[in-house]
Design an enzyme around this catalytic site. Sequence first.
Site, PDB file in Angstrom:
ATOM      1  N   ARG A 153       1.018  -1.144   0.082  1.00 32.89           N
ATOM      2  CA  ARG A 153      -0.060  -0.115  -0.010  1.00 32.89           C
ATOM      3  C   ARG A 153       0.762   1.137  -0.065  1.00 32.89           C
ATOM      4  O   ARG A 153       1.948   1.266   0.422  1.00 32.89           O
ATOM      5  CB  ARG A 153      -0.903  -0.022   1.073  1.00 32.89           C
ATOM      6  CG  ARG A 153      -1.822  -1.252   1.270  1.00 32.89           C
ATOM      7  CD  ARG A 153      -2.606  -1.137   2.759  1.00 32.89           C
ATOM      8  NE  ARG A 153      -3.447  -2.215   2.725  1.00 32.89           N
ATOM      9  CZ  ARG A 153      -3.268  -3.456   3.259  1.00 32.89           C
ATOM     10  NH1 ARG A 153      -1.875  -3.554   4.012  1.00 32.89           N
ATOM     11  NH2 ARG A 153      -4.314  -4.247   3.610  1.00 32.89           N
ATOM     12  N   LYS A 177      -1.729  -2.472   8.134  1.00 34.08           N
ATOM     13  CA  LYS A 177      -3.017  -1.802   8.648  1.00 34.08           C
ATOM     14  C   LYS A 177      -3.148  -2.563  10.042  1.00 34.08           C
ATOM     15  O   LYS A 177      -2.765  -3.621  10.347  1.00 34.08           O
ATOM     16  CB  LYS A 177      -4.367  -2.162   8.000  1.00 34.08           C
ATOM     17  CG  LYS A 177      -4.664  -1.345   6.662  1.00 34.08           C
ATOM     18  CD  LYS A 177      -6.090  -1.732   5.893  1.00 34.08           C
ATOM     19  CE  LYS A 177      -6.157  -0.636   4.808  1.00 34.08           C
ATOM     20  NZ  LYS A 177      -7.378  -1.066   4.140  1.00 34.08           N
ATOM     21  N   HIS A 245      -2.799   2.307  -5.908  1.00 32.00           N
ATOM     22  CA  HIS A 245      -3.299   1.357  -5.837  1.00 32.00           C
ATOM     23  C   HIS A 245      -3.711   0.387  -7.076  1.00 32.00           C
ATOM     24  O   HIS A 245      -3.703  -0.715  -7.025  1.00 32.00           O
ATOM     25  CB  HIS A 245      -4.844   1.559  -5.291  1.00 32.00           C
ATOM     26  CG  HIS A 245      -5.613   0.484  -4.400  1.00 32.00           C
ATOM     27  ND1 HIS A 245      -4.784   0.402  -3.110  1.00 32.00           N
ATOM     28  CD2 HIS A 245      -6.423  -0.055  -4.319  1.00 32.00           C
ATOM     29  CE1 HIS A 245      -5.341  -0.492  -2.403  1.00 32.00           C
ATOM     30  NE2 HIS A 245      -6.503  -0.798  -3.110  1.00 32.00           N
ATOM     31  N   ARG A 248      -0.713  -1.759  -7.012  1.00 29.31           N
ATOM     32  CA  ARG A 248      -0.985  -2.980  -6.296  1.00 29.31           C
ATOM     33  C   ARG A 248      -1.688  -3.864  -6.958  1.00 29.31           C
ATOM     34  O   ARG A 248      -1.527  -5.250  -6.589  1.00 29.31           O
ATOM     35  CB  ARG A 248      -1.673  -2.389  -4.817  1.00 29.31           C
ATOM     36  CG  ARG A 248      -2.145  -3.410  -3.710  1.00 29.31           C
ATOM     37  CD  ARG A 248      -2.314  -2.517  -2.484  1.00 29.31           C
ATOM     38  NE  ARG A 248      -3.192  -3.555  -1.572  1.00 29.31           N
ATOM     39  CZ  ARG A 248      -2.646  -4.162  -0.877  1.00 29.31           C
ATOM     40  NH1 ARG A 248      -1.207  -4.301  -0.421  1.00 29.31           N
ATOM     41  NH2 ARG A 248      -3.406  -4.849   0.256  1.00 29.31           N
ATOM     42  N   HIS A 271      -3.963  -8.956   3.730  1.00 31.30           N
ATOM     43  CA  HIS A 271      -5.344  -8.936   3.838  1.00 31.30           C
ATOM     44  C   HIS A 271      -5.468  -9.850   5.073  1.00 31.30           C
ATOM     45  O   HIS A 271      -5.101 -11.014   5.145  1.00 31.30           O
ATOM     46  CB  HIS A 271      -6.185  -9.480   2.584  1.00 31.30           C
ATOM     47  CG  HIS A 271      -6.153  -8.651   1.411  1.00 31.30           C
ATOM     48  ND1 HIS A 271      -6.283  -8.980   0.109  1.00 31.30           N
ATOM     49  CD2 HIS A 271      -5.831  -7.118   1.261  1.00 31.30           C
ATOM     50  CE1 HIS A 271      -5.990  -8.086  -0.674  1.00 31.30           C
ATOM     51  NE2 HIS A 271      -5.934  -6.873   0.019  1.00 31.30           N
ATOM     52  N   TYR A 280      -9.634 -10.710  -6.929  1.00 34.21           N
ATOM     53  CA  TYR A 280      -8.476 -11.051  -8.181  1.00 34.21           C
ATOM     54  C   TYR A 280      -8.845 -12.222  -8.729  1.00 34.21           C
ATOM     55  O   TYR A 280      -8.226 -12.664  -9.651  1.00 34.21           O
ATOM     56  CB  TYR A 280      -7.171 -10.967  -7.405  1.00 34.21           C
ATOM     57  CG  TYR A 280      -6.744  -9.651  -6.967  1.00 34.21           C
ATOM     58  CD1 TYR A 280      -6.630  -8.644  -7.567  1.00 34.21           C
ATOM     59  CD2 TYR A 280      -6.730  -9.428  -5.611  1.00 34.21           C
ATOM     60  CE1 TYR A 280      -6.240  -7.408  -7.213  1.00 34.21           C
ATOM     61  CE2 TYR A 280      -6.443  -8.312  -5.083  1.00 34.21           C
ATOM     62  CZ  TYR A 280      -5.956  -7.408  -6.008  1.00 34.21           C
ATOM     63  OH  TYR A 280      -5.815  -6.177  -5.419  1.00 34.21           O
TER      64      TYR A 280
END
Length: 307
Positions: A153, A177, A245, A248, A271, A280
């Site tokens: 990110r 995150k 993004h 990414r 994730h 994806y």
Amino acid sequence: MQADGIDAFLEMQAAERGAALNTLAAYARDLADMTAVLHAGGVTARTAGEADLRAYLAGLAGQGLAARTQARRLSCLKQYFLFLAREGMRPDNPAALLEAPRLDTPLPRFLSEGEVEALLAACAPEPDATPARQRRLQVARAALEMLYASGLRISELLALPRRALDAAPGMMLVRGKGGRERMVPMSARAREAARALMEADAARRSPFLFPGRGVARPMTRQGFDRILHDVALRAGLDPARLSPHVLRHSFATHLLAHGADLRALQVLLGHADIATTQIYTHVMLDRLREAVADHHPLSHAGELEVG
């Protein structure tokens, strides 16, 4: 207090949940619209049943409101009627079983492999480039190589300390995150570009791999966006198609296209839930269609149409 309890509900949202003014204004508009429709049908928020609310939501769909707007309205109604029930303003919650409309998940936008290579090639400075220009393109190359090699990110990239490359050989420690740390592999090209930038910036003595104008702070997202815009133009790409993004997404899409495992991709992207990574799977479906078209005996005879 309004008979329908809207003022009390909005006060609760502001006092207990810290709702922003824009959020409160949106809730007020949504609830005013709902109560007007209910009153036109001879019922109020205190007497409406589940069927009344379903009819109201069906009317929103009939007006052509987007599914996302309908879902936002329903979220407001659910909170409102739960509040009425908890405050004893009505005996039940007629919105409890209502379901939001299905939202279409847009496919991620990504670049082709050729476009990524063109973007990276555009980071090479001109022979007569000024020192400032050379460093700007050096920053661009290091950032783009690392984003594409690891799927970071942009917030993770810009927060990287100079010591990030001191992890295990070929790996880099990233804080994502929620403060979760993960190790991600880093290509030789990306490491080379990052170390070249570190050497060029040695005199700056910044703790960050990508320092901002004030070396005590990292580069801002806006600063990086300007660099990305310039490199896109140099590469002959529409800057509107390009963002961190998108890089990414390109990383993830190209990995899957070359046979990577979805679980491995989940770990690489950081994730927490595999469901997030499943956006994806369109790539995997394309590969399955190609496999059937290429290898099924009937496809060559024109008797099996795939698509």
